[in-house]
Design a protein around this motif. Structure first.
Motif, PDB file in Angstrom:
ATOM      1  N   UNK A  88       0.794  -1.226   0.000  1.00  0.00           N
ATOM      2  CA  UNK A  88       0.000   0.000   0.000  1.00  0.00           C
ATOM      3  C   UNK A  88       0.825   1.274   0.000  1.00  0.00           C
ATOM      4  N   UNK A  89       0.095   2.392   0.106  1.00  0.00           N
ATOM      5  CA  UNK A  89       0.702   3.708  -0.027  1.00  0.00           C
ATOM      6  C   UNK A  89       1.713   4.010   1.083  1.00  0.00           C
ATOM      7  N   UNK A  90       1.416   3.588   2.307  1.00  0.00           N
ATOM      8  CA  UNK A  90       2.315   3.912   3.426  1.00  0.00           C
ATOM      9  C   UNK A  90       3.667   3.232   3.215  1.00  0.00           C
ATOM     10  N   UNK A  91       3.628   1.956   2.871  1.00  0.00           N
ATOM     11  CA  UNK A  91       4.891   1.259   2.639  1.00  0.00           C
ATOM     12  C   UNK A  91       5.612   1.786   1.398  1.00  0.00           C
ATOM     13  N   UNK A  92       4.848   2.285   0.419  1.00  0.00           N
ATOM     14  CA  UNK A  92       5.481   2.894  -0.753  1.00  0.00           C
ATOM     15  C   UNK A  92       6.234   4.158  -0.344  1.00  0.00           C
ATOM     16  N   UNK A  93       5.606   4.966   0.532  1.00  0.00           N
ATOM     17  CA  UNK A  93       6.271   6.188   1.009  1.00  0.00           C
ATOM     18  C   UNK A  93       7.509   5.825   1.839  1.00  0.00           C
ATOM     19  N   UNK A  94       7.351   4.827   2.726  1.00  0.00           N
ATOM     20  CA  UNK A  94       8.498   4.398   3.542  1.00  0.00           C
ATOM     21  C   UNK A  94       9.623   3.897   2.641  1.00  0.00           C
ATOM     22  N   UNK A  95       9.252   3.205   1.551  1.00  0.00           N
ATOM     23  CA  UNK A  95      10.232   2.686   0.609  1.00  0.00           C
ATOM     24  C   UNK A  95      11.077   3.796  -0.013  1.00  0.00           C
ATOM     25  N   UNK A  96      10.445   4.964  -0.250  1.00  0.00           N
ATOM     26  CA  UNK A  96      11.170   6.109  -0.804  1.00  0.00           C
ATOM     27  C   UNK A  96      12.332   6.487   0.114  1.00  0.00           C
ATOM     28  N   UNK A 106      13.884   4.398   1.920  1.00  0.00           N
ATOM     29  CA  UNK A 106      14.724   3.224   2.121  1.00  0.00           C
ATOM     30  C   UNK A 106      14.304   2.356   3.289  1.00  0.00           C
ATOM     31  N   UNK A 107      13.070   2.556   3.782  1.00  0.00           N
ATOM     32  CA  UNK A 107      12.607   1.737   4.906  1.00  0.00           C
ATOM     33  C   UNK A 107      11.712   0.621   4.376  1.00  0.00           C
ATOM     34  N   UNK A 108      11.967  -0.575   4.853  1.00  0.00           N
ATOM     35  CA  UNK A 108      11.159  -1.710   4.465  1.00  0.00           C
ATOM     36  C   UNK A 108       9.975  -1.786   5.433  1.00  0.00           C
ATOM     37  N   UNK A 109       8.799  -1.350   4.993  1.00  0.00           N
ATOM     38  CA  UNK A 109       7.648  -1.248   5.882  1.00  0.00           C
ATOM     39  C   UNK A 109       7.177  -2.604   6.368  1.00  0.00           C
ATOM     40  N   UNK A 110       6.541  -2.658   7.542  1.00  0.00           N
ATOM     41  CA  UNK A 110       6.053  -3.928   8.090  1.00  0.00           C
ATOM     42  C   UNK A 110       4.771  -4.386   7.402  1.00  0.00           C
ATOM     43  N   UNK A 111       4.372  -5.629   7.677  1.00  0.00           N
ATOM     44  CA  UNK A 111       3.051  -6.097   7.231  1.00  0.00           C
ATOM     45  C   UNK A 111       2.063  -5.663   8.297  1.00  0.00           C
TER      46      UNK A 111
END
Lengths: 278, 340
Positions: B143-151, B153-158
């Motif tokens: 989803x969008x939150x993990x996409x933003x975190x990815x920017x 360089x953070x690997x978002x949780x499930x």
């Protein structure tokens, strides 16, 4: 203008624009993703542009879910509940503000007490009474318990106490009966409060969810929030189907959004009155 | 003539209040009494709870929640812990955010305030279910939150599959405690059915997603309350501070904030009362999962009654919650009584 003031103004706008994005971008995401394919939605969730653009989600919402039924039920419930709350709320508010009868102070104390009752603790109680009265799983169960609310009565009472009695006194001398006077003299002067109460009731009954959980179980009686919750809990079958869910949620949000934009100042007033009322 | 009107009023008063009184009496007052009775029985949903066939349980349903070791107490205390952390995070964050936004929107030098006020307030008026659907998508694995975190360089949780408590994660991350083998002093002892280690978990990662949603939806309402209060403050005091050479922070801290105290109290207590009632978001987003870390008393009461068909225990949980919220409300009204 000094550089300092300019910098402060710039910082102010920067904060406001950042938070506008935070508060509004989820809706942008909701709208754009409801026009995406499922693959596109999961690959590019942030993108505001669907690629490819498709109305597939909406075709399926109307074609293969019970959305039209939920919509119809929501419209029916909202109209009846709003009419009931406005009429019963203004009548009760008027009685508590103006009419002298034994038991009035006790009734007003009860209204104040009921405003403090948290709705979530009423889930089991409401089910018990609907079950006992044989109303469970019917339109009356969905509608009747919502027909009056203590907050609406309180708002109307406060309003009637804030308007001068002179008009009613004049009508009284003419010998008008109490109900005729209420209907043709009092209500027309109460327009601002009535609009506020109408909007509050509309929003409250359109969005109402917990009550539907304990009053009906037949899918043919679901309203939009109940139907949406049912979609999410996996009645759809394969895949996450986010475009469909987001589209259905979007359609459920639109009526309240239109009312909000049109009658914004009444919403704002209500929140402010909340602040003053305490 | 006057007595005639009064006599008329007496009947009319009751007539005017009757519809609302019948609805509220039948679907609010009466059900509360019925549920109070059911909370003293072990009714399973079959037939009527008001016959002599239904076993009377006395205060058992209540003592099971507090005094008896067992699943009922463990679940209830877990829900209290979860909701406690939820309150501890939501109330301060939404209050600070609401006050901050109100201060910026109230800045006299800025234009288009109406637009920003609308933008911040709009989420508050939408359906809790519809908004929960949007946030389920935002916090989805892709989803969008993990996409933003990815920017960044953070690997978002499930998010909704992650039961780990954030305070546990924090303790593990500092290296003070091994999360997989917590210190025996905490893990082997406890109170009220949970170990000390369980009590200090903090909100789970899944609960953090729900906390974010709720802060996002409610801050706008409270911002409007602060804004209304700010607009009623006399400008002269602030200007006097300016002349005396106080900087922006000093003026806020010593001039504005003391005048906002009643509103601040109102916002904090309204927040406290509302956060103990969280239900819709839990129902739609997590149903108490993962590993019961988003279970709250309101949802537990619903689940116990309507899924486990233990209406007595469910009603007992409701009443405990009821008492808590009524006490908070009475406290609020008592403190604010002079202003009424």
């Amino acid at each position: 203008m000094t550089t300092r003031a300019l910098a402060s103004r710039f910082a102010g706008y920067a904060i406001l624009i950042f938070f506008s994005l935070v508060f509004l971008y989820p809706f942008v995401i909701q709208i754009s993703n409801s026009f995406k394919t499922e693959a596109d939605a999961s690959a590019n969730p942030l993108s505001p542009v669907p690629h490819p653009f498709t109305t597939d989600a909406f075709d399926r919402i109307f074609g293969s879910t019970a959305f039209p039924t939920w919509l119809g039920n929501s419209v029916l419930v909202t109209i009846i509940v709003t009419l009931g709350r406005v009429l019963f709320g203004s009548m009760a508010g008027y009685a508590l503000a103006r009419l002298r009868f034994p038991g009035r102070p006790v009734l007003f104390a009860l209204v104040l007490g009921m405003m403090a009752v948290p709705p979530v603790v009423l889930l089991i109680p409401k089910f018990l009474v609907l079950n006992q009265l044989g109303m469970y799983n019917s339109y009356p169960a969905l509608i009747v318990p919502l027909l009056a609310d203590a907050t609406g009565i309180f708002i109307m009472k406060q309003f009637f106490e804030s308007v001068p009695v002179s008009v009613e006194e004049a009508a009284r001398i003419d010998g008008a009966g109490v109900f005729r006077m209420f209907w043709s003299v009092v209500l027309p002067t109460a327009k601002p409060a009535l609009i506020t109460l109408t909007i509050l009731s509309f929003q409250g009954s359109w969005n109402e969810f917990p009550h539907t959980l304990v009053s009906v179980q037949d899918p043919g009686l679901f309203t939009l929030p109940r139907g949406l919750a049912d979609l999410v809990s996996g009645s759809l079958g394969a895949g996450t189907q986010y475009p469909l869910k987001l589209g259905a949620a979007l359609l459920a949000t639109i009526p309240v959004a239109i009312i909000f934009v049109t009658f914004q100042r009444y919403f704002v007033r209500d929140a402010n009155e909340g602040a003053e009322r305490g | 003539m006057a007595t005639g009107i009064r006599g008329n009023e007496r009947g009319a008063g009751w007539l005017f209040i009757a519809p609302a009184a019948i609805v509220l009496g039948l679907f609010m007052a009466l059900p509360i009494l019925m549920a109070l009775w059911v909370s003293l029985t072990s009714w399973n949903g079959q037939g009527s709870p008001f016959t002599s066939d239904v076993p009377f349980a006395g205060l058992d349903n209540y003592t099971k929640l507090f005094a008896e070791d067992g699943l009922a107490r463990q679940d209830f205390m877990t829900s209290v812990r979860n909701n406690g952390y939820y309150v501890l995070f939501v109330v301060p964050i939404q209050t600070v955010l609401a006050l901050g936004l109100a201060l910026v929107v109230n800045n006299r030098m800025l234009k288009n305030k109406g637009f920003f006020r609308t933008a911040f307030y709009f989420p508050s008026v939408t359906s809790s279910v519809a908004i929960s659907v949007v946030f389920l998508f935002m916090f989805a694995n892709t989803g969008a939150i993990n996409a933003v975190l990815g920017v960044f360089g953070i690997d978002g949780p499930q998010w909704f599959a992650d039961p780990r408590g954030v305070l546990h994660l924090l303790l593990g991350w500092t290296g003070l405690v091994d999360v997989n083998a917590p210190p025996a002093a905490l893990a082997d002892h406890g109170v009220l059915g949970l170990t000390w280690w369980d009590w200090i978990s903090g909100p789970s990662v899944a609960m953090c997603a729900i906390i974010t949603l709720v802060v996002w939806t409610t801050s706008g309402t409270f911002m409007l309350m602060f804004l209304a209060a700010l607009q009623n403050l006399p400008v002269q005091l602030d200007e006097a501070g300016l002349i005396d050479g106080a900087n922006r922070w000093q003026r806020f801290r010593h001039i504005t904030l003391p005048q906002l105290r009643p509103t601040l109290f109102l916002v904090l207590t309204l927040g406290l009362i509302a956060t103990w009632q969280v239900f819709d978001q839990i129902y739609v987003m997590s149903q108490g999962n993962p590993a019961k870390t988003t279970l709250t008393p309101a949802f537990l009461s619903y689940r116990t009654a309507f899924r486990d068909f233990d209406y007595g225990s469910g009603a007992a949980i409701s009443f405990v919650l009821f008492v808590l919220i009524v006490v908070l409300t009475l406290f609020q009204r008592w403190v604010m009584r002079e202003r009424r």
